[in-house]
Every structure is written in structure tokens, then in C-alpha cells.
Design a protein around this motif. Structure first.
Motif, PDB file in Angstrom:
ATOM      1  N   ALA A 240      25.634  48.229 -52.171  1.00  0.00           N
ATOM      2  CA  ALA A 240      25.486  49.399 -53.040  1.00  0.00           C
ATOM      3  C   ALA A 240      26.765  49.668 -53.825  1.00  0.00           C
ATOM      4  O   ALA A 240      26.721  49.994 -55.027  1.00  0.00           O
ATOM      5  CB  ALA A 240      25.114  50.620 -52.200  1.00  0.00           C
ATOM      6  N   LEU A 241      27.915  49.518 -53.174  1.00  0.00           N
ATOM      7  CA  LEU A 241      29.188  49.723 -53.861  1.00  0.00           C
ATOM      8  C   LEU A 241      29.376  48.696 -54.976  1.00  0.00           C
ATOM      9  O   LEU A 241      29.877  49.027 -56.069  1.00  0.00           O
ATOM     10  CB  LEU A 241      30.333  49.635 -52.852  1.00  0.00           C
ATOM     11  CG  LEU A 241      31.741  49.920 -53.380  1.00  0.00           C
ATOM     12  CD1 LEU A 241      31.837  51.327 -53.949  1.00  0.00           C
ATOM     13  CD2 LEU A 241      32.776  49.715 -52.270  1.00  0.00           C
ATOM     14  N   TYR A 242      28.976  47.453 -54.731  1.00  0.00           N
ATOM     15  CA  TYR A 242      29.052  46.406 -55.753  1.00  0.00           C
ATOM     16  C   TYR A 242      28.222  46.790 -56.986  1.00  0.00           C
ATOM     17  O   TYR A 242      28.688  46.672 -58.129  1.00  0.00           O
ATOM     18  CB  TYR A 242      28.547  45.092 -55.155  1.00  0.00           C
ATOM     19  CG  TYR A 242      28.395  43.957 -56.136  1.00  0.00           C
ATOM     20  CD1 TYR A 242      29.438  43.072 -56.382  1.00  0.00           C
ATOM     21  CD2 TYR A 242      27.196  43.761 -56.821  1.00  0.00           C
ATOM     22  CE1 TYR A 242      29.305  42.028 -57.284  1.00  0.00           C
ATOM     23  CE2 TYR A 242      27.051  42.729 -57.720  1.00  0.00           C
ATOM     24  CZ  TYR A 242      28.102  41.857 -57.941  1.00  0.00           C
ATOM     25  OH  TYR A 242      27.958  40.835 -58.844  1.00  0.00           O
ATOM     26  N   LYS A 243      27.003  47.273 -56.772  1.00  0.00           N
ATOM     27  CA  LYS A 243      26.123  47.607 -57.896  1.00  0.00           C
ATOM     28  C   LYS A 243      26.643  48.808 -58.683  1.00  0.00           C
ATOM     29  O   LYS A 243      26.594  48.827 -59.914  1.00  0.00           O
ATOM     30  CB  LYS A 243      24.712  47.893 -57.370  1.00  0.00           C
ATOM     31  CG  LYS A 243      24.032  46.669 -56.770  1.00  0.00           C
ATOM     32  CD  LYS A 243      22.673  47.012 -56.198  1.00  0.00           C
ATOM     33  CE  LYS A 243      22.005  45.781 -55.582  1.00  0.00           C
ATOM     34  NZ  LYS A 243      20.691  46.105 -54.987  1.00  0.00           N
ATOM     35  N   VAL A 244      27.151  49.810 -57.978  1.00  0.00           N
ATOM     36  CA  VAL A 244      27.642  51.005 -58.655  1.00  0.00           C
ATOM     37  C   VAL A 244      28.908  50.685 -59.455  1.00  0.00           C
ATOM     38  O   VAL A 244      29.061  51.122 -60.603  1.00  0.00           O
ATOM     39  CB  VAL A 244      27.896  52.132 -57.635  1.00  0.00           C
ATOM     40  CG1 VAL A 244      28.586  53.312 -58.298  1.00  0.00           C
ATOM     41  CG2 VAL A 244      26.572  52.588 -57.010  1.00  0.00           C
ATOM     42  N   LEU A 245      29.825  49.918 -58.871  1.00  0.00           N
ATOM     43  CA  LEU A 245      31.041  49.545 -59.597  1.00  0.00           C
ATOM     44  C   LEU A 245      30.736  48.638 -60.784  1.00  0.00           C
ATOM     45  O   LEU A 245      31.386  48.723 -61.833  1.00  0.00           O
ATOM     46  CB  LEU A 245      32.025  48.857 -58.646  1.00  0.00           C
ATOM     47  CG  LEU A 245      32.657  49.743 -57.571  1.00  0.00           C
ATOM     48  CD1 LEU A 245      33.585  48.923 -56.683  1.00  0.00           C
ATOM     49  CD2 LEU A 245      33.408  50.911 -58.191  1.00  0.00           C
TER      50      LEU A 245
END
Length: 417
Positions: A240-245
């Protein structure tokens, strides 16, 4: 006579073209009416529309099946590989290196499907356009390190935690817990990107957290179970952090830019992260006797299916609806459950089934569009209008039937003043 000729002459001069146009339009309209009345044309048009709908449904079904089967195959082959070879970081590194082939495969397909033959200048220009995801100046060494390093680390960490969780839990549990990344993406987007608040997605996030707690409670918070749940949730969180960043710093990318970016991450993994499996080998954290003893068949199977899954996800978003990709990912949960039940003879407890069901329902709620409440109200209003129209038609038919009966009996109803 002069007056009459003065009135008639302009009409003959000015309206001749209008009359011709009206005659031509009348002939075309009559031809169109004849074509519309022709049953063969109607049947041909109906067949074409049915064929188009069938092809859309077929491609949607094929993409959903391909996404779910590739993810299920990846998970199950990893479980089989663990029986004789347990080196999760080496498997992650080896599979990530295959991302280098992403852009060459895409670029070859692009050239093969191009309508006109492109010149070498256009080919070079298109490659430079795909690298604009890094900036207007294209890919430089500074941007290569600055933009690729954090995403490559998050990518490796996501896959590594996922493979670690597969050692502690069943494939069904890990795939179900990984579906919580949708809820984490919403929460991070709401907090960081200031996305629109949606009550139904908050409910879905609560359901995902509830499912995680129930999954951890299923074995009474024992060591392997709680560690496996923590690893799977950590994998979903880093995803999720990868997609948001990615959305924050790189924005929305087309298929060519996404393929170029993933191939660049593969190069970064090969150049800078290759030292990690070497260190793990010499410290005997992940040790094998010789390269000939490595299960190359299983390793290549995992890497190829992982690459196929990434290609399908990016291709599917372009040629079809993103919701179909999400549904395909969700269907990997019952797919893994079927394989675990039939092949590995797993017995699922009631708590685990309930937790998996709650997580899947929360995942489906995440797929609702932002205007889902307005769409629902419009649908309900249209149903009410249709129902009222049907009732008015029934009332009219009943009144006409009453009048016909009264006339047949020789009486006429007189309306009241």
C-alpha cells in the motif's frame, strides 16, 4: 402582370437549390427507411452488437481468470519449493530480476502491433517518451538513484515478507491477508493524499482489521500463527505504501511508462541488491550446497508467473476496467483454498473461514465507486418511475376495458362535472 411576375420570379431563382436539396434529402430518407425496414440489415446489426458484447465479456473473463491463476500458481509453487529449498530472499531477488524483460516485451509488442512502420527516429523518440515518468529530461543517473531506490526497496520488502509469511501460514490465509492492502491504500490516501472521505470504505477498513485480528486469534495467538499474520500484514502495508508513494511522486503512468519503470527497478535490483543474497549465503542464513542443487525449474516457474501477473495487471488496467483486475486478485483466495483443500487436505476452522469472508467482503466494498450512493439513488428512482408507469398503464387498460364492456351493454358512462 408586372406585379405577379415580380412575385413569382424570385421564388423560381432562389428556391431551385432548396427544392433540389429537399428532393435529395427525401430520397435519402426514403432509402434509409427502406434499409431500416429491411430485416436482413436489422439482423446484421443485432449480430454485430451481440458479437461485440460477447468479445468484451470473453476478454474480461479471460483477464480475471489469468490474473487469479497466475497469482495462485505463484503462491502454490513457492509452497512446493519450500519443501526442499527455503531461501525466500534469494527467490525474491531472482524473481525481481525478471522485471528487466518487462519493457523489451512491451516494446516488441508495440512495434509488432503498430499500424504503420516506424522510422528509427520515431522508435528512439517513443523510448524517450516512456522514460518521461522520471522527469522531463528523461532517465539520468541522479533520477535513477533518487526515484528507483525507494520503490525498489519497497518492492523487494513486499515480496520478501509475502514469501516469509507463506512459511508460517497456509496459502489461503496469506492471500486473504494480502487483500487488506486495499484498505491500507485507502487509509494512507485519505491521510496523505487528502482523498475523498467515504464512509463505506471506512467500514471496509474496519472489516479488514477485524479479519486480521480474527486470523491471529484462530490459533490462540501462538508463535507461528501470530508471526505469519504479522508478516502478511506487513507485506500488505508495504504494498500500500508503494502504491501511495507512486501516485504522490510519479502520478498516473501509461502502460509504456509503467513497463519502463518496472524494467528500471529490475536493473536496480540486479546492480545494487545483488550483494544481499551473497551476504546471506556466506553467513549461512540462506545457504545451498551448489548451484546445480538449486531447483531451477521451480525458481523459473515462480519468476515467470510473477512476471506474468505484473504484466497482466498493467495490461488489464489499460485494455479493460481496473475493477476486473481487483476481482481477479480477490479470486486468488478461493483458488488457493481449493488447492489447499484438494491437494494438501487442509482443514479450515470456523474462525479462519469467518475471518477470510470478512476480509473478502471488505475488499469488495473497497471496489465501490466514489459516486456509489448517487448511482444507487438514481437506480432506485428509476425503478420507482418505471413501477408508477406500469401502474398507470394498468389503470388505463382497466378503464378502457370497463368502457368497452359498458358500450357493449348499451350504456355510456357520463363523466361528472
Amino acid at each position: 402582370m408586372k406585379k405577379h411576375s415580380a412575385r413569382v420570379a424570385p421564388l423560381a431563382v432562389c428556391n431551385s437549390s432548396v427544392l433540389r436539396a429537399s428532393i435529395i434529402e427525401g430520397e435519402e430518407a426514403s432509402e434509409n427507411r427502406v434499409e431500416n425496414l429491411n430485416p436482413e440489415n436489422n439482423v446484421k446489426t443485432h449480430c454485430q452488437s451481440c458479437t461485440t458484447v460477447f468479445l468484451k465479456v470473453f476478454w474480461a473473463f479471460l483477464i480475471i481468470l489469468s490474473v487469479s491463476s497466475s497469482w495462485v500458481g505463484t503462491t502454490q509453487i513457492v509452497k512446493i519449493t519450500y519443501k526442499n529449498f527455503y531461501c525466500p530472499f534469494f527467490m525474491t531477488w531472482f524473481s525481481t530480476n525478471w522485471n528487466i524483460m518487462f519493457f523489451p516485451v512491451y516494446y516488441t509488442g508495440h512495434l509488432a502491433t503498430a499500424q504503420d512502420k516506424q522510422s528509427p527516429i520515431k522508435k528512439i523518440r517513443y523510448r524517450s517518451e516512456c522514460s518521461r515518468i522520471f522527469g522531463e529530461d528523461g532517465l539520468t543517473l541522479k533520477l535513477f538513484l533518487k526515484r528507483t531506490a525507494p520503490f525498489s526497496i519497497l518492492w523487494t520488502l513486499t515480496n520478501y515478507l509475502y514469501l516469509l509469511a507463506l512459511k508460517k501460514l497456509t496459502a489461503t490465509d496469506v492471500s486473504a491477508l494480502f487483500c487488506c492492502n486495499k484498505a491500507f491504500v485507502f487509509l494512507l490516501s485519505w491521510i496523505v493524499l487528502k482523498d475523498k472521505f467515504m464512509g463505506v470504505r471506512i467500514v471496509a477498513a474496519i472489516m479488514a482489521i477485524t479479519g486480521i485480528v480474527m486470523m491471529a486469534y484462530a490459533d490462540g495467538f501462538h508463535g507461528d500463527s501470530i508471526i505469519g499474520v504479522a508478516l502478511a500484514v506487513g507485506s500488505a502495508s508495504t504494498s500500500a505504501l508503494y502504491k501511495v508513494l507512486f501516485k504522490m511522486f510519479l502520478g498516473s503512468a501509461n502502460f509504456g511508462e509503467a513497463a519502463h519503470f518496472l524494467s528500471t527497478m529490475g536493473f536496480f535490483n540486479l546492480i545494487f541488491i545483488s550483494s544481499a543474497p551473497v551476504i546471506l549465503y556466506f553467513t549461512k542464513v540462506e545457504y545451498w550446497s551448489s548451484f546445480s542443487a538449486l531447483p531451477w525449474g521451480y525458481l523459473c516457474g515462480v519468476a515467470s508467473l510473477w512476471l506474468a501477473f505484473n504484466i497482466l495487471v498493467n495490461v488489464g488496467v489499460v485494455i479493460t476496467y481496473p475493477i476486473l483486475i481487483s476481482i481477479g486478485t480477490l479470486l486468488s483466495v478461493p483458488g488457493n483454498a481449493a488447492v489447499d483443500l484438494l491437494k494438501h487436505e487442509m482443514i479450515f476452522s470456523v474462525v479462519r473461514l469467518a475471518a477470510t469472508t470478512i476480509i473478502c467482503i471488505g475488499f469488495l466494498l473497497m471496489l465501490l465507486p466514489e459516486e456509489w450512493d448517487e448511482i444507487t439513488l438514481r437506480f432506485i428512482n428509476s425503478l420507482k418511475e418505471k413501477k408508477s408507469e406500469d401502474q398507470s398503464e394498468d389503470t388505463t387498460e382497466s378503464s378502457n376495458h370497463t368502457r368497452s364492456r359498458s358500450r357493449a351493454n348499451g350504456t355510456v358512462s357520463i363523466p361528472l362535472a
